[in-house]
Each structure stands twice: as structure tokens, then as C-alpha cells.
Write a protein that holds these residues in place. Structure first.
Motif, PDB file in Angstrom:
ATOM      1  N   LYS A 167       0.808  -1.236   0.000  1.00  8.31           N
ATOM      2  CA  LYS A 167       0.000   0.000   0.000  1.00  8.31           C
ATOM      3  C   LYS A 167       0.837   1.282   0.000  1.00  8.31           C
ATOM      4  O   LYS A 167       0.383   2.313  -0.461  1.00  8.31           O
ATOM      5  CB  LYS A 167      -1.036   0.002   1.129  1.00  8.31           C
ATOM      6  CG  LYS A 167      -0.515  -0.112   2.539  1.00  8.31           C
ATOM      7  CD  LYS A 167      -1.703  -0.003   3.519  1.00  8.31           C
ATOM      8  CE  LYS A 167      -1.273  -0.019   4.960  1.00  8.31           C
ATOM      9  NZ  LYS A 167      -0.801  -1.337   5.405  1.00  8.31           N
ATOM     10  N   SER A 170       2.247   2.552  -4.046  1.00  6.81           N
ATOM     11  CA  SER A 170       1.379   2.865  -5.179  1.00  6.81           C
ATOM     12  C   SER A 170       2.036   3.914  -6.088  1.00  6.81           C
ATOM     13  O   SER A 170       2.565   4.920  -5.604  1.00  6.81           O
ATOM     14  CB  SER A 170       0.047   3.399  -4.633  1.00  6.81           C
ATOM     15  OG  SER A 170      -0.789   3.694  -5.707  1.00  6.81           O
ATOM     16  N   GLY A 171       2.038   3.637  -7.393  1.00  8.76           N
ATOM     17  CA  GLY A 171       2.601   4.592  -8.356  1.00  8.76           C
ATOM     18  C   GLY A 171       4.118   4.557  -8.467  1.00  8.76           C
ATOM     19  O   GLY A 171       4.699   5.224  -9.319  1.00  8.76           O
ATOM     20  N   ALA A 191       1.597  -4.981  -7.489  1.00 10.90           N
ATOM     21  CA  ALA A 191       0.827  -4.571  -8.668  1.00 10.90           C
ATOM     22  C   ALA A 191      -0.621  -4.268  -8.281  1.00 10.90           C
ATOM     23  O   ALA A 191      -1.217  -3.285  -8.752  1.00 10.90           O
ATOM     24  CB  ALA A 191       0.878  -5.670  -9.734  1.00 10.90           C
ATOM     25  N   HIS A 193      -1.634  -3.070  -5.589  1.00 11.47           N
ATOM     26  CA  HIS A 193      -1.669  -1.777  -4.894  1.00 11.47           C
ATOM     27  C   HIS A 193      -1.206  -0.622  -5.789  1.00 11.47           C
ATOM     28  O   HIS A 193      -0.946   0.475  -5.297  1.00 11.47           O
ATOM     29  CB  HIS A 193      -0.814  -1.837  -3.621  1.00 11.47           C
ATOM     30  CG  HIS A 193      -1.490  -2.545  -2.482  1.00 11.47           C
ATOM     31  ND1 HIS A 193      -1.274  -3.884  -2.200  1.00 11.47           N
ATOM     32  CD2 HIS A 193      -2.397  -2.113  -1.559  1.00 11.47           C
ATOM     33  CE1 HIS A 193      -2.017  -4.223  -1.145  1.00 11.47           C
ATOM     34  NE2 HIS A 193      -2.703  -3.183  -0.750  1.00 11.47           N
ATOM     35  N   GLY A 194      -1.061  -0.901  -7.104  1.00  6.36           N
ATOM     36  CA  GLY A 194      -0.793   0.200  -8.035  1.00  6.36           C
ATOM     37  C   GLY A 194       0.669   0.526  -8.265  1.00  6.36           C
ATOM     38  O   GLY A 194       0.991   1.576  -8.828  1.00  6.36           O
ATOM     39  N   ASN A 196       4.219   0.019 -10.295  1.00  4.29           N
ATOM     40  CA  ASN A 196       4.676  -0.480 -11.606  1.00  4.29           C
ATOM     41  C   ASN A 196       5.707  -1.561 -11.313  1.00  4.29           C
ATOM     42  O   ASN A 196       6.841  -1.260 -10.963  1.00  4.29           O
ATOM     43  CB  ASN A 196       5.324   0.651 -12.421  1.00  4.29           C
ATOM     44  CG  ASN A 196       4.386   1.840 -12.529  1.00  4.29           C
ATOM     45  OD1 ASN A 196       3.201   1.656 -12.803  1.00  4.29           O
ATOM     46  ND2 ASN A 196       4.888   3.036 -12.254  1.00  4.29           N
ATOM     47  N   THR A 197       5.289  -2.792 -11.468  1.00  6.10           N
ATOM     48  CA  THR A 197       6.055  -3.900 -10.888  1.00  6.10           C
ATOM     49  C   THR A 197       6.795  -4.715 -11.937  1.00  6.10           C
ATOM     50  O   THR A 197       6.232  -5.066 -12.976  1.00  6.10           O
ATOM     51  CB  THR A 197       5.095  -4.829 -10.099  1.00  6.10           C
ATOM     52  OG1 THR A 197       4.352  -4.029  -9.167  1.00  6.10           O
ATOM     53  CG2 THR A 197       5.841  -5.916  -9.358  1.00  6.10           C
ATOM     54  N   ILE A 280       0.961  -6.203 -17.077  1.00  8.48           N
ATOM     55  CA  ILE A 280       0.899  -5.337 -15.882  1.00  8.48           C
ATOM     56  C   ILE A 280       2.135  -5.578 -15.008  1.00  8.48           C
ATOM     57  O   ILE A 280       2.692  -4.657 -14.423  1.00  8.48           O
ATOM     58  CB  ILE A 280      -0.419  -5.598 -15.107  1.00  8.48           C
ATOM     59  CG1 ILE A 280      -1.610  -5.138 -15.954  1.00  8.48           C
ATOM     60  CG2 ILE A 280      -0.421  -4.894 -13.750  1.00  8.48           C
ATOM     61  CD1 ILE A 280      -2.970  -5.553 -15.426  1.00  8.48           C
TER      62      ILE A 280
END
Length: 382
Positions: A167, A170-171, A191, A193-194, A196-197, A280
Motif C-alpha cells: 500500500k 502505489s505509483g 501490482a 496496490h498500483g 509499476n512492478t 501489468i
């Protein structure tokens, strides 16, 4: 100086199981632990979304089942409660914050001489014991590989044992190094939680579903492993398709044989593969070096990251404190003998939970050790 019959080092699942099995035979023991609680890896160093990867019937400790209403795949919180209940059920009373510094075999007295540090009182404690059980775990020290330039990385560098949730990321650009179960699940969590993984996958891996592994483990009780493996690989190919174009290759040996020969588990997919197929989560190859926040991969690709999670496993630390253990453990602190004969050394030395066979292996080790100690004590009193 405390004289004991059996000294158990480590209060993870292996130490607890051994203690419970000894108490079934009324064999007295003392159990010591360097941390302040039982199973510290599970209490303090497991990520939030973790569930046991194997069905509950393969994950019980001896002499105590899960509650009837427990789900098939036990979540972390329920497993921790099971361990706490286990301690209570068998009245296990560990000496916490007691770190073993050395243990040597005294040939004259024919017993183990153990020096430990009581961290609460800052004093030295000494034990002599007839039997010594190494239950300090395969996972007692974090393993982070040496990567040129890692020390210059300005972002967060964490081992998977410190990872709780994605968390906070993110981003951000996140890199997970390691493609075992922890690495693949942490990549999914980041991923989700947003972040870029990207995930580094260097070696071939088997990707399975948890249902396939449950099926495989059930069939393996009746059928030869190579046949079970053929079925599992066919089923996995049907479910996942050819993953080689996404950078995931299968080993030549099947998943059950890989597990039995090397102890390496198949990856149980939690949704990571779907995100890799959608682009993703990106798959990267080996890292060659780092410069600041830029990671250079062996294919010469350069990418900048904000956070790196090392899901690169653990090391056993038994070698550091165990002297005269060469009959049982190798230079890495793992058993010399092949499973299932790995649990016994010479002079009353044993190890529980070092056979890389999960909780079922721990249960088997604990029963074997307690039975063996019982028979040795029986022979001594004849």
C-alpha cells in the motif's frame, strides 16, 4: 549449570512439534529461543496476505488437528493461533530471549555442553544435555545476494521478511528479485496496490495452482512421482498455456521430482501469471549491476526503480553455534544425508525442520526424533 535430558534449540513449528512428541513419552526437555515469542517468522516476518500454500491436511503438527471449520488453505493469522494453541495444549514453556552461542560434544562426559546468552538478564547460561535437537530453522537469517552497486541505490531495499503490504508503494517503480512463492506473491501484491512492478525470473520454474499441488500430493501417496508429474505438467499447460514467451520456462524435471530432489517448491499462482500475460507485471532477467536508482540487466536493458524487494530466501545459521555437528550438517547448516535419513547425527544430535519438506516434513522429523530418543533411553536403562 543446568543438566537436561534433551535441549531443543528453536521455538518455531519444528521445535514445538519435537517438544510435543517428547511430552507424549514423558521425556523431559528444555526448549530455548533467541526471539521473544514462538514462531517469530510467522508472528513478525510474514506478509499480510500470506496463506499456507498447501492444503491443511499436509500442514498439521503431530497430535493436534486444525479446528473442523478451518478453511482448506490456512491464512497466516489462523496458523499463528494454531501454534499458540499448540503451545498451550502441550504446556510447552520456552526460555525466550536465550541465544545459543556455542554447543560442543564433551567426549569424556558423553554429553553436549551448551553456552547461551540470556538477553533479558545479560547473563551467560550453561546447559549440559544428553540429546541436542537443532530446530532453529532453514529460515533464520536473510539471504541478500551481492549485486555490484547495490549500496548506491537511494530507494528502499527490503528483504521479503520485512515486507507487509504494497500500500505504501502505489505509483512507484518496484522490482522484486526472486521468483519463488514469496517473490511471485509479493509482485502480485505490489501490482494490486498500483506499483509499476517488475519481477526477476532467472531460473526455470514450475507454475501450478494450489488445487493441482493438492491433487499431486494426494496422488503421490499411491502413484510413482514421474507419472504424477506428467499429469501435473499437462494440466498446468492447459491452464496457463505456454509461458516461455513471457519469460517463464519450465524445468526439465517435473514439479514433484524437483521437490523431492532439491526441496524447491513449485510456484503456486495467486494471479501473478495473469498480470504478467496482460503486461501489468514485467518479467526481467538477471541483474548485472546497479548505478544509483538504475538497474542494468544482463540483456543491457536499464530501468530506474524506487524500491527493491529481495525475495531471495534465507540461510540456516546452525553452523555458527553448533560445533561437532559435522556428522549431520554441511557448510550451509543443512543436512548432509538425503531425506528421509537427514534428521539424525552422531552422539545424540538431531535436527528437525531442516529437510526442506515443509510442515509435513517437520511433523515426520519430530516423531522420528522422539521415537529414537525414547529407544536410546530405553536401551540405556536395560
Amino acid at each position: 549449570m543446568e543438566n537436561v535430558v534433551v535441549l531443543i534449540v528453536g521455538v518455531g513449528p519444528a521445535g514445538l512439534a519435537t517438544a510435543a512428541c517428547l511430552s507424549q513419552f514423558s521425556i523431559p526437555y528444555v526448549i530455548v529461543e533467541r526471539e521473544s515469542c514462538n514462531a517469530s517468522l510467522w508472528h513478525n516476518r510474514a506478509y499480510d496476505r500470506l496463506k499456507l500454500h498447501l492444503a491443511k491436511e499436509f500442514c498439521e503438527l503431530p497430535h493436534m488437528s486444525y479446528p473442523l471449520d478451518a478453511p482448506t488453505y490456512i491464512p497466516k493469522t489462523l496458523f499463528v493461533k494454531y501454534l499458540d494453541d499448540y503451545v498451550e495444549r502441550f504446556n510447552i514453556q520456552p526460555k525466550y530471549l536465550t541465544s545459543v552461542e556455542s554447543s560442543t560434544f564433551d567426549n569424556d562426559e558423553k554429553c553436549w555442553s551448551i553456552v547461551a546468552h540470556d538477553m533479558a538478564k545479560s547473563t551467560i547460561v550453561r546447559f549440559t544435555s544428553k540429546f541436542l535437537v537443532v530446530a532453529s530453522g532453514e529460515n533464520s537469517a536473510e539471504n541478500i545476494p551481492m549485486i555490484p552497486g547495490l549500496q548506491s541505490f537511494p530507494g528502499d531495499v527490503i528483504h521479503s521478511s520485512s515486507y507487509k503490504s504494497g500500500k505504501n508503494y502505489s505509483g512507484m517503480n518496484a522490482l522484486v528479485v526472486g521468483s519463488g512463492n514469496s517473490g511471485m506473491e509479493i509482485a502480485y501484491d505490489l501490482a494490486a496496490h498500483g506499483a509499476n512492478t517488475s519481477v526477476v525470473i532467472r531460473s526455470p520454474i514450475h507454475v501450478m495452482t494450489k488445487e493441482l499441488i493438492r491433487l499431486g500430493m494426494t496422488l503421490a501417496r499411491r502413484l510413482p512421482l514421474n507419472l504424477v508429474d506428467k499429469l501435473l505438467v499437462m494440466a498446468a499447460n492447459l491452464i496457463f498455456g505456454d509461458l516461455s514467451r513471457y519469460g517463464i520456462r519450465r524445468p526439465k524435471m517435473g514439479p514433484m521430482i524437483v521437490k523431492s530432489k532439491t526441496g524447491r517448491s513449485a510456484v503456486i499462482d495467486v494471479g501473478t501469471v495473469g498480470l504478467i500475460k496482460k503486461g501489468i507485471i514485467k518479467v526481467q532477467g538477471s541483474i548485472s549491476k546497479m548505478m544509483g536508482d538504475i538497474v542494468e540487466f544482463q540483456c543491457s536493458k536499464k530501468i530506474s526503480f524506487d524500491v527493491i524487494v529481495f525475495a531471495t530466501g534465507y540461510k540456516s545459521t546452525a553452523n555458527i553455534w553448533l560445533k561437532n555437528g559435522e556428522s549431520m550438517l554441511n557448510g550451509n547448516g543443512l543436512p548432509i544425508k538425503e531425506y528421509p535419513n537427514h534428521w539424525k547425527g552422531e552422539n545424540g544430535l538431531y535436527c528437525a525442520g531442516l529437510g526442506r519438506r515443509g510442515l509435513a516434513g517437520i511433523a515426520a522429523d519430530a516423531k522420528n526424533i522422539a521415537n529414537d530418543i525414547k529407544s536410546v533411553i530405553g536401551d540405556m536403562s536395560d
